[in-house]
Design an enzyme around this catalytic site. Structure first.
Site, PDB file in Angstrom:
ATOM      1  CD  GLU A 177      29.356 -16.075  52.176  1.00 37.80           C
ATOM      2  OE1 GLU A 177      28.564 -16.790  52.969  1.00 37.80           O
ATOM      3  OE2 GLU A 177      30.634 -15.391  52.263  1.00 37.80           O
TER       4      GLU A 177
ATOM      5  CG  ASP B   7      19.201 -20.942  41.723  1.00 31.82           C
ATOM      6  OD1 ASP B   7      19.299 -19.449  42.278  1.00 31.82           O
ATOM      7  OD2 ASP B   7      18.640 -20.626  40.853  1.00 31.82           O
ATOM      8  CG  HIS B   8      16.432 -17.972  43.175  1.00 34.96           C
ATOM      9  ND1 HIS B   8      16.852 -17.926  42.224  1.00 34.96           N
ATOM     10  CD2 HIS B   8      15.566 -16.152  43.591  1.00 34.96           C
ATOM     11  CE1 HIS B   8      17.173 -17.339  41.036  1.00 34.96           C
ATOM     12  NE2 HIS B   8      16.439 -15.766  41.881  1.00 34.96           N
TER      13      HIS B   8
ATOM     14  CG  HIS C 289      25.950 -13.904  50.051  1.00 38.47           C
ATOM     15  ND1 HIS C 289      27.042 -13.461  49.857  1.00 38.47           N
ATOM     16  CD2 HIS C 289      25.992 -14.220  51.290  1.00 38.47           C
ATOM     17  CE1 HIS C 289      27.004 -12.500  51.336  1.00 38.47           C
ATOM     18  NE2 HIS C 289      26.545 -13.213  52.795  1.00 38.47           N
TER      19      HIS C 289
ATOM     20  CG  HIS D 160      23.745 -17.196  54.918  1.00 36.91           C
ATOM     21  ND1 HIS D 160      25.159 -17.601  54.216  1.00 36.91           N
ATOM     22  CD2 HIS D 160      24.011 -15.072  55.120  1.00 36.91           C
ATOM     23  CE1 HIS D 160      26.130 -16.614  54.318  1.00 36.91           C
ATOM     24  NE2 HIS D 160      25.503 -15.431  54.819  1.00 36.91           N
TER      25      HIS D 160
ATOM     26  CB  CYS E 210      26.696 -13.296  57.342  1.00 34.70           C
ATOM     27  SG  CYS E 210      27.815 -12.974  55.474  1.00 34.70           S
TER      28      CYS E 210
ATOM     29  CG  HIS F 252      22.822 -11.073  54.063  1.00 35.26           C
ATOM     30  ND1 HIS F 252      23.828 -10.079  54.391  1.00 35.26           N
ATOM     31  CD2 HIS F 252      23.346 -12.237  54.853  1.00 35.26           C
ATOM     32  CE1 HIS F 252      25.169 -10.650  53.856  1.00 35.26           C
ATOM     33  NE2 HIS F 252      24.885 -12.302  54.767  1.00 35.26           N
TER      34      HIS F 252
HETATM   35 NI    NI Z   1      26.340 -13.524  54.104  1.00 31.02          NI
END
Ligand code: NI
Length: 149
Positions: free
Chosen positions: A130, A86-87, A48, A21, A40, A46
């Site tokens: 997160e 997801d991914h 999580h 995100h 972020c 990047h």
């Molecule tokens: Ni982040």
């Protein structure tokens, strides 16, 4: 007439997903975004490793001994949420997250809204981690006050 009371329990299913995100608010300056969101806010985002805990609340069915079949929570979470996030890069490649600043707060509310449609009154809580150190709990509450009021 007898009073039929049954124990009420909270049943949780835990799932994990990975996503990238970039956190950014158009209502803040560049400097304010970087100060608030840190890593972020990096231009290309990047990742999580998220942990999602979905909790339902209900009475134990005396016939089965369960509230719901836990596979129902698993399948709904996978089909309605994880398949979309997801991914993925949440800012660019998720239908659910379109137009959303994908903070862990906003994601928890989004996931609640989607699962509430499916589970109705059974849904009790969304807990979204997160990182190992940061997580949000949402139970559908709203308020009229904010930081400015
Ligand atoms: Ni982040």
């Amino acid at each position: 007439m007898t009073t039929d009371t049954r124990p009420v329990v909270y049943l949780t299913r835990r799932e994990t997903f990975c996503a990238a995100h970039r956190l950014w608010s158009d209502q803040l300056s560049d400097a304010e975004n970087h100060a608030l969101f840190g890593h972020c806010a990096r231009e290309f985002g990047h990742g999580h490793n998220y942990v999602l805990e979905v909790t339902v609340r209900g009475a134990i069915d005396p016939k089965t001994g369960v509230v719901v079949n836990v596979t129902q929570i698993r399948d709904a979470t996978r089909d309605l949420l994880l398949d979309d996030v997801d991914h993925r890069h949440l800012n660019h490649d998720s239908v659910l997250c379109r137009g959303l600043n994908p903070t862990v707060e906003n994601l928890a509310v989004l996931f609640w809204t989607v699962l509430k449609e499916h589970f109705g009154e059974l849904l009790y809580e969304i807990k979204l981690h997160e990182t190992e150190k940061n997580w949000v709990v949402y139970r559908g509450e709203t308020t009229t006050w904010g930081h400015d009021g």
